[in-house]
Design a protein around this motif. Structure first.
Motif, PDB file in Angstrom:
ATOM      1  N   ALA A  31       0.851  -1.189   0.000  1.00 32.66           N
ATOM      2  CA  ALA A  31       0.000   0.000   0.000  1.00 32.66           C
ATOM      3  C   ALA A  31       0.886   1.239   0.000  1.00 32.66           C
ATOM      4  O   ALA A  31       1.723   1.416   0.877  1.00 32.66           O
ATOM      5  N   THR A  32       0.708   2.093  -1.008  1.00 35.26           N
ATOM      6  CA  THR A  32       1.500   3.317  -1.103  1.00 35.26           C
ATOM      7  C   THR A  32       0.789   4.454  -0.376  1.00 35.26           C
ATOM      8  O   THR A  32      -0.398   4.356  -0.031  1.00 35.26           O
ATOM      9  N   ALA A  33       1.506   5.544  -0.160  1.00 37.07           N
ATOM     10  CA  ALA A  33       0.902   6.709   0.497  1.00 37.07           C
ATOM     11  C   ALA A  33      -0.284   7.230  -0.310  1.00 37.07           C
ATOM     12  O   ALA A  33      -1.332   7.577   0.255  1.00 37.07           O
ATOM     13  N   ASP A  34      -0.134   7.272  -1.648  1.00 35.15           N
ATOM     14  CA  ASP A  34      -1.227   7.763  -2.493  1.00 35.15           C
ATOM     15  C   ASP A  34      -2.441   6.848  -2.412  1.00 35.15           C
ATOM     16  O   ASP A  34      -3.581   7.317  -2.343  1.00 35.15           O
ATOM     17  N   SER A  35      -2.200   5.528  -2.457  1.00 38.25           N
ATOM     18  CA  SER A  35      -3.335   4.598  -2.422  1.00 38.25           C
ATOM     19  C   SER A  35      -4.040   4.656  -1.076  1.00 38.25           C
ATOM     20  O   SER A  35      -5.273   4.558  -0.999  1.00 38.25           O
ATOM     21  N   LEU A  36      -3.282   4.839  -0.004  1.00 43.98           N
ATOM     22  CA  LEU A  36      -3.891   4.956   1.323  1.00 43.98           C
ATOM     23  C   LEU A  36      -4.686   6.251   1.452  1.00 43.98           C
ATOM     24  O   LEU A  36      -5.774   6.267   2.053  1.00 43.98           O
ATOM     25  N   ALA A  45     -16.219   9.018   2.366  1.00 41.93           N
ATOM     26  CA  ALA A  45     -17.431   9.183   1.561  1.00 41.93           C
ATOM     27  C   ALA A  45     -18.488   8.139   1.917  1.00 41.93           C
ATOM     28  O   ALA A  45     -19.684   8.398   1.821  1.00 41.93           O
ATOM     29  N   LEU A  46     -18.021   6.968   2.340  1.00 41.35           N
ATOM     30  CA  LEU A  46     -18.940   5.886   2.721  1.00 41.35           C
ATOM     31  C   LEU A  46     -19.299   5.937   4.202  1.00 41.35           C
ATOM     32  O   LEU A  46     -20.148   5.152   4.657  1.00 41.35           O
ATOM     33  N   GLY A  47     -18.648   6.830   4.968  1.00 42.87           N
ATOM     34  CA  GLY A  47     -18.906   6.897   6.393  1.00 42.87           C
ATOM     35  C   GLY A  47     -18.343   5.721   7.158  1.00 42.87           C
ATOM     36  O   GLY A  47     -18.895   5.301   8.182  1.00 42.87           O
ATOM     37  N   ILE A  48     -17.222   5.178   6.662  1.00 45.96           N
ATOM     38  CA  ILE A  48     -16.596   4.012   7.275  1.00 45.96           C
ATOM     39  C   ILE A  48     -15.329   4.448   8.012  1.00 45.96           C
ATOM     40  O   ILE A  48     -14.510   5.185   7.452  1.00 45.96           O
ATOM     41  N   PRO A  49     -15.126   4.017   9.258  1.00 47.52           N
ATOM     42  CA  PRO A  49     -13.878   4.356   9.968  1.00 47.52           C
ATOM     43  C   PRO A  49     -12.664   3.830   9.204  1.00 47.52           C
ATOM     44  O   PRO A  49     -12.719   2.748   8.598  1.00 47.52           O
ATOM     45  N   PHE A  50     -11.574   4.587   9.230  1.00 46.91           N
ATOM     46  CA  PHE A  50     -10.387   4.194   8.463  1.00 46.91           C
ATOM     47  C   PHE A  50      -9.136   4.482   9.261  1.00 46.91           C
ATOM     48  O   PHE A  50      -8.932   5.590   9.755  1.00 46.91           O
ATOM     49  N   ASP A  51      -8.279   3.484   9.387  1.00 46.18           N
ATOM     50  CA  ASP A  51      -7.001   3.604  10.081  1.00 46.18           C
ATOM     51  C   ASP A  51      -5.903   3.249   9.084  1.00 46.18           C
ATOM     52  O   ASP A  51      -5.794   2.107   8.657  1.00 46.18           O
ATOM     53  N   LYS A  52      -5.099   4.224   8.704  1.00 48.80           N
ATOM     54  CA  LYS A  52      -4.082   4.003   7.669  1.00 48.80           C
ATOM     55  C   LYS A  52      -3.079   2.926   8.058  1.00 48.80           C
ATOM     56  O   LYS A  52      -2.736   2.053   7.255  1.00 48.80           O
ATOM     57  N   ASN A  53      -2.580   2.993   9.275  1.00 45.99           N
ATOM     58  CA  ASN A  53      -1.559   2.026   9.691  1.00 45.99           C
ATOM     59  C   ASN A  53      -2.116   0.607   9.725  1.00 45.99           C
ATOM     60  O   ASN A  53      -1.465  -0.335   9.276  1.00 45.99           O
ATOM     61  N   GLN A  54      -3.323   0.470  10.247  1.00 46.02           N
ATOM     62  CA  GLN A  54      -3.933  -0.860  10.290  1.00 46.02           C
ATOM     63  C   GLN A  54      -4.203  -1.378   8.877  1.00 46.02           C
ATOM     64  O   GLN A  54      -3.946  -2.549   8.575  1.00 46.02           O
ATOM     65  N   LYS A  56      -2.626  -0.577   6.105  1.00 45.53           N
ATOM     66  CA  LYS A  56      -1.346  -0.901   5.470  1.00 45.53           C
ATOM     67  C   LYS A  56      -0.838  -2.259   5.921  1.00 45.53           C
ATOM     68  O   LYS A  56      -0.356  -3.070   5.116  1.00 45.53           O
ATOM     69  N   THR A  57      -0.985  -2.545   7.212  1.00 45.20           N
ATOM     70  CA  THR A  57      -0.533  -3.825   7.754  1.00 45.20           C
ATOM     71  C   THR A  57      -1.362  -4.983   7.213  1.00 45.20           C
ATOM     72  O   THR A  57      -0.834  -6.008   6.770  1.00 45.20           O
ATOM     73  N   ILE A  58      -2.668  -4.811   7.223  1.00 41.01           N
ATOM     74  CA  ILE A  58      -3.565  -5.878   6.767  1.00 41.01           C
ATOM     75  C   ILE A  58      -3.427  -6.107   5.269  1.00 41.01           C
ATOM     76  O   ILE A  58      -3.447  -7.246   4.800  1.00 41.01           O
ATOM     77  N   ALA A  59      -3.262  -5.015   4.498  1.00 41.95           N
ATOM     78  CA  ALA A  59      -3.200  -5.136   3.037  1.00 41.95           C
ATOM     79  C   ALA A  59      -2.070  -6.050   2.598  1.00 41.95           C
ATOM     80  O   ALA A  59      -2.203  -6.809   1.632  1.00 41.95           O
TER      81      ALA A  59
END
Length: 313
Positions: A31-36, A45-54, A56-59
């Motif tokens: 996962a790149t910075a741009d893709s994240l 936009a979907l109203g979904i919680p998002f954690d970049k670090n998590q 990136k790890t899961i991806a």
């Protein structure tokens, strides 16, 4: 008894593929910075919680986590089998063995191809597009098919898709579930090759049909327990996805990008029909409704892209 080391069996659509070279060129997508950043925009936009670090790890290990969930549902079937996913620059998925240990190999390119195809197909299935949008939608679908010849096109395609994604962002959860189901089916298909003993036999066409049938049975069992799984959450209404994946391959064949004629694989139309029969036995009303809409959209795509002049001509 001396056991020969068999040729790998499974989904392979590049003729002349040397699987040893694939094994030597394994890499990983990250996962790149741009893709994240874009993923965060979509999540907002979907109203979904998002954690970049998590994320990136899961991806990085997502497909391994899918296999772990399959193992929870199919402990006996997966007991002695390992799974490896990688980026080799080829669309490959095959079953073989490494140091006498059964091994499933799947290129991550499949998941990226399926996600883009599913996003475009869902947009067409669930929305009435303008003539200009429908043309652009079909053109990008064709370009995604062409990643079979050049996987590096993927990043360019994703950039072109961003306006579509943001305008029709509500279809992303469905497209993601379909992609999850398609990748899960490939896993189950290759697992079936092992459990049917195909890696110890000379490859032939019936093996693929049998692995499709057994693999679909595995997928059905996984879908019945989706609420108990952490990552591979495939509800039963998504079980038409493997058939849609085969229809994408039919589109590839229709425009001459792949050919499935040969001694080891049946035609895509045979596999599509076989999988549809398996799906038809278990499909609920929601699954049929979704499948019919996606199937119709695919037919429209094939009709439209057959009229789009190849830019390289």
């Amino acid at each position: 008894m001396v056991m020969r080391h068999p040729e790998p069996v499974g989904l392979q659509y590049f003729s002349g593929l040397n699987h040893h070279s694939v094994m030597e060129n394994k890499k990983k997508y990250v996962a790149t910075a741009d893709s994240l950043d874009f993923s965060e925009t979509v999540a907002n936009a979907l109203g979904i919680p998002f954690d970049k670090n998590q994320t990136k790890t899961i991806a990085r290990k997502l497909h391994d986590l899918y296999y772990k969930d399959i193992s929870l549902v199919l402990p006996e079937e997966t007991r002695s089998c390992r799974f490896d996913n990688f980026a080799s620059g080829s669309f490959v998925a095959f079953a073989d063995q490494e140091k006498n240990v059964p091994l499933i190999n799947i290129d991550e390119q499949w998941a990226m191809f399926f996600l883009d195809a599913n996003i475009l197909t869902c947009i067409r299935a669930f929305h009435v597009l303008t003539e200009a949008e429908a043309f652009q939608n079909a053109l990008i679908f064709k370009e995604n098919l062409e990643t079979f010849k050049n996987p590096l096109l993927h990043e360019t395609i994703r950039e072109k898709m961003k306006p579509f994604i943001m305008k029709y962002v509500e279809i992303l959860p469905i497209a993601n579930l379909l992609t999850m189901c398609m990748f899960g089916f490939i896993l189950c298909h290759e697992l079936a090759h092992h459990n049917l003993g195909h890696i110890y036999e000379v490859p032939h066409k019936q093996q693929e049909l049998d692995a499709d049938t057994r693999g679909f049975q595995y997928l059905k069992r996984v879908s019945h327990q989706f609420e108990q799984l952490e990552f591979l959450k495939i509800p039963p209404n998504m079980l038409g996805a493997p058939v849609v994946a085969m229809i994408y391959l039919q589109a590839l064949e229709a425009i001459g990008i792949i050919s499935t004629s040969g001694d080891t694989h049946p035609s895509v139309s045979q596999r599509t029909q076989n999988l549809y029969e398996q799906f038809n036995k278990v499909a609920n009303e929601e699954a049929r409704y979704l499948y019919n809409g996606l199937h119709l959209s695919c037919e429209e795509f094939v009709d439209e892209i057959s009229r789009i002049k190849n830019p390289s001509d």
